[in-house]
Structure formats: C-alpha cells, structure tokens
Write a protein that holds these residues in place. Structure first.
Motif, PDB file in Angstrom:
ATOM      1  N   GLN A  10       0.835  -1.201   0.000  1.00 43.74           N
ATOM      2  CA  GLN A  10       0.000   0.000   0.000  1.00 43.74           C
ATOM      3  C   GLN A  10       0.873   1.255   0.000  1.00 43.74           C
ATOM      4  OE1 GLN A  10      -2.907  -1.376  -0.981  1.00 43.74           O
ATOM      5  NE2 GLN A  10      -3.875   0.171   0.267  1.00 43.74           N
ATOM      6  N   PHE A  11       1.912   1.274   0.816  1.00 43.81           N
ATOM      7  CA  PHE A  11       2.799   2.431   0.901  1.00 43.81           C
ATOM      8  C   PHE A  11       3.470   2.692  -0.442  1.00 43.81           C
ATOM      9  CE2 PHE A  11       6.996   4.283   1.777  1.00 43.81           C
ATOM     10  CZ  PHE A  11       6.588   5.474   2.372  1.00 43.81           C
ATOM     11  N   ILE A  12       3.945   1.642  -1.089  1.00 41.65           N
ATOM     12  CA  ILE A  12       4.606   1.787  -2.386  1.00 41.65           C
ATOM     13  C   ILE A  12       3.627   2.335  -3.415  1.00 41.65           C
ATOM     14  CG2 ILE A  12       5.630   0.491  -4.306  1.00 41.65           C
ATOM     15  CD1 ILE A  12       6.938  -1.292  -2.146  1.00 41.65           C
ATOM     16  N   VAL A  15       3.043   6.075  -2.689  1.00 39.86           N
ATOM     17  CA  VAL A  15       4.203   6.904  -3.059  1.00 39.86           C
ATOM     18  C   VAL A  15       4.279   7.076  -4.574  1.00 39.86           C
ATOM     19  CG1 VAL A  15       6.728   6.942  -3.125  1.00 39.86           C
ATOM     20  CG2 VAL A  15       5.548   6.427  -1.000  1.00 39.86           C
ATOM     21  N   ILE A  16       4.089   6.002  -5.314  1.00 40.08           N
ATOM     22  CA  ILE A  16       4.116   6.096  -6.773  1.00 40.08           C
ATOM     23  C   ILE A  16       2.997   7.006  -7.263  1.00 40.08           C
ATOM     24  CG2 ILE A  16       3.784   4.782  -8.916  1.00 40.08           C
ATOM     25  CD1 ILE A  16       5.195   2.445  -7.526  1.00 40.08           C
ATOM     26  N   GLY A  22       1.994  14.479  -8.597  1.00 41.45           N
ATOM     27  CA  GLY A  22       2.765  15.724  -8.476  1.00 41.45           C
ATOM     28  C   GLY A  22       3.342  16.172  -9.800  1.00 41.45           C
ATOM     29  N   LEU A  23       3.879  15.220 -10.550  1.00 40.98           N
ATOM     30  CA  LEU A  23       4.408  15.557 -11.873  1.00 40.98           C
ATOM     31  C   LEU A  23       3.305  16.052 -12.803  1.00 40.98           C
ATOM     32  CD1 LEU A  23       6.924  12.628 -12.407  1.00 40.98           C
ATOM     33  CD2 LEU A  23       7.463  15.017 -11.957  1.00 40.98           C
ATOM     34  N   SER A  24       2.160  15.389 -12.760  1.00 40.95           N
ATOM     35  CA  SER A  24       1.058  15.834 -13.616  1.00 40.95           C
ATOM     36  C   SER A  24       0.531  17.196 -13.164  1.00 40.95           C
ATOM     37  CB  SER A  24      -0.066  14.807 -13.629  1.00 40.95           C
ATOM     38  OG  SER A  24      -0.651  14.706 -12.343  1.00 40.95           O
ATOM     39  N   LEU A  25       0.563  17.477 -11.864  1.00 43.66           N
ATOM     40  CA  LEU A  25       0.129  18.777 -11.365  1.00 43.66           C
ATOM     41  C   LEU A  25       1.014  19.887 -11.913  1.00 43.66           C
ATOM     42  CD1 LEU A  25      -1.703  20.410  -9.465  1.00 43.66           C
ATOM     43  CD2 LEU A  25      -0.032  20.004  -7.669  1.00 43.66           C
ATOM     44  N   VAL A  26       2.308  19.670 -11.921  1.00 37.21           N
ATOM     45  CA  VAL A  26       3.231  20.671 -12.460  1.00 37.21           C
ATOM     46  C   VAL A  26       2.951  20.916 -13.940  1.00 37.21           C
ATOM     47  CG1 VAL A  26       5.653  21.104 -13.012  1.00 37.21           C
ATOM     48  CG2 VAL A  26       5.027  20.234 -10.763  1.00 37.21           C
ATOM     49  N   THR A  49      -3.077   5.747 -11.403  1.00 33.50           N
ATOM     50  CA  THR A  49      -1.755   5.182 -11.134  1.00 33.50           C
ATOM     51  C   THR A  49      -1.830   4.157 -10.014  1.00 33.50           C
ATOM     52  OG1 THR A  49      -0.703   7.240 -11.826  1.00 33.50           O
ATOM     53  CG2 THR A  49       0.619   5.742 -10.483  1.00 33.50           C
ATOM     54  N   TYR A  50      -2.565   4.468  -8.953  1.00 32.97           N
ATOM     55  CA  TYR A  50      -2.728   3.546  -7.832  1.00 32.97           C
ATOM     56  C   TYR A  50      -3.370   2.237  -8.311  1.00 32.97           C
ATOM     57  CZ  TYR A  50      -4.231   1.681  -3.353  1.00 32.97           C
ATOM     58  OH  TYR A  50      -4.446   0.860  -2.288  1.00 32.97           O
ATOM     59  N   LEU A  51      -4.437   2.362  -9.092  1.00 28.77           N
ATOM     60  CA  LEU A  51      -5.131   1.170  -9.567  1.00 28.77           C
ATOM     61  C   LEU A  51      -4.252   0.352 -10.522  1.00 28.77           C
ATOM     62  CD1 LEU A  51      -8.707   2.618 -10.101  1.00 28.77           C
ATOM     63  CD2 LEU A  51      -7.906   1.154  -8.250  1.00 28.77           C
ATOM     64  N   CYS A  52      -3.486   1.018 -11.367  1.00 26.44           N
ATOM     65  CA  CYS A  52      -2.587   0.292 -12.273  1.00 26.44           C
ATOM     66  C   CYS A  52      -1.512  -0.463 -11.498  1.00 26.44           C
ATOM     67  CB  CYS A  52      -1.948   1.253 -13.261  1.00 26.44           C
ATOM     68  SG  CYS A  52      -3.091   1.801 -14.544  1.00 26.44           S
ATOM     69  N   CYS A  53      -1.006   0.144 -10.420  1.00 21.66           N
ATOM     70  CA  CYS A  53      -0.026  -0.551  -9.581  1.00 21.66           C
ATOM     71  C   CYS A  53      -0.644  -1.799  -8.951  1.00 21.66           C
ATOM     72  CB  CYS A  53       0.499   0.366  -8.489  1.00 21.66           C
ATOM     73  SG  CYS A  53       1.624   1.629  -9.057  1.00 21.66           S
TER      74      CYS A  53
END
Length: 101
Positions: A10-12, A15-16, A22-26, A49-53
């Motif tokens: 879950q933590f990994i 974080v991903i 964050g990158l997409s926000l920028v 991203t979470y669901l793909c992981c």
C-alpha cells in the motif's frame, strides 16, 4: 513485489501515485486550464496510477503462481491447482495473497 506485506505494498502504491500526481500537477499548472480542471485531472491521474499498480501486482503474482506444463513453453499458463510440486497449504496461502486477505 507480491511477497511484500500488505502495508508495504500500500505504501509503495501511494508513493508512486503521489509522485505521478505531483508531476502531472506541475504539467497541468503550466497549461491554461481552470483550477478545478487541474485538481480533478491530478486526482484522476493519481487514482489511475494507484489502480494500475494494484492490477500490476495481481498480474505478476498470478504469473508467478502459474508455471508452464512440461517443456512446451507455448502452451500457456496452467492453473496453479493442477501443479503436483506445490503443497496444498502453499496453494491456499498463495490464493489468499492474491485475493489480498
């Protein structure tokens, strides 16, 4: 990654997702969009991203548990329940890990 404890997985994933969000926000803040659109898109990218992981972990575990039968590598995966070399308790534990419980 499938052998890690549930909390570590879950933590990994989180974080991903945060890094990708964050990158997409920028990138989205540079574009001329409204603030609501930027926030909505950032949250959707983080969630996807979470669901793909999570799906990737399940698929890798499934692939680890389905050995190929014999020398024929093109035959495709065989259900783990049909393998003779695994003990029934090991199969039950692997299925529990696959279900996430």
């Amino acid at each position: 990654m499938a052998s890690l404890p549930w909390r570590q997985r879950q933590f990994i994933r989180v974080v991903i997702s945060v890094v990708n969000g964050g990158l997409s926000l920028v990138v989205l803040l540079i574009a001329p969009l409204g603030l609501a659109a930027v926030i909505t898109l950032t949250l959707l990218i983080s969630l996807s991203t979470y669901l793909c992981c999570a799906v990737g972990e399940r698929l890798s575990l499934w692939l680890e548990l389905t050995p190929l039968q014999g020398d024929d590598a093109g035959a495709g995966p065989v259900l783990a329940a049909t393998t003779v070399d695994r003990a029934p308790t090991e199969l039950r534990a692997a299925r529990r890990r696959l279900r996430g419980s």
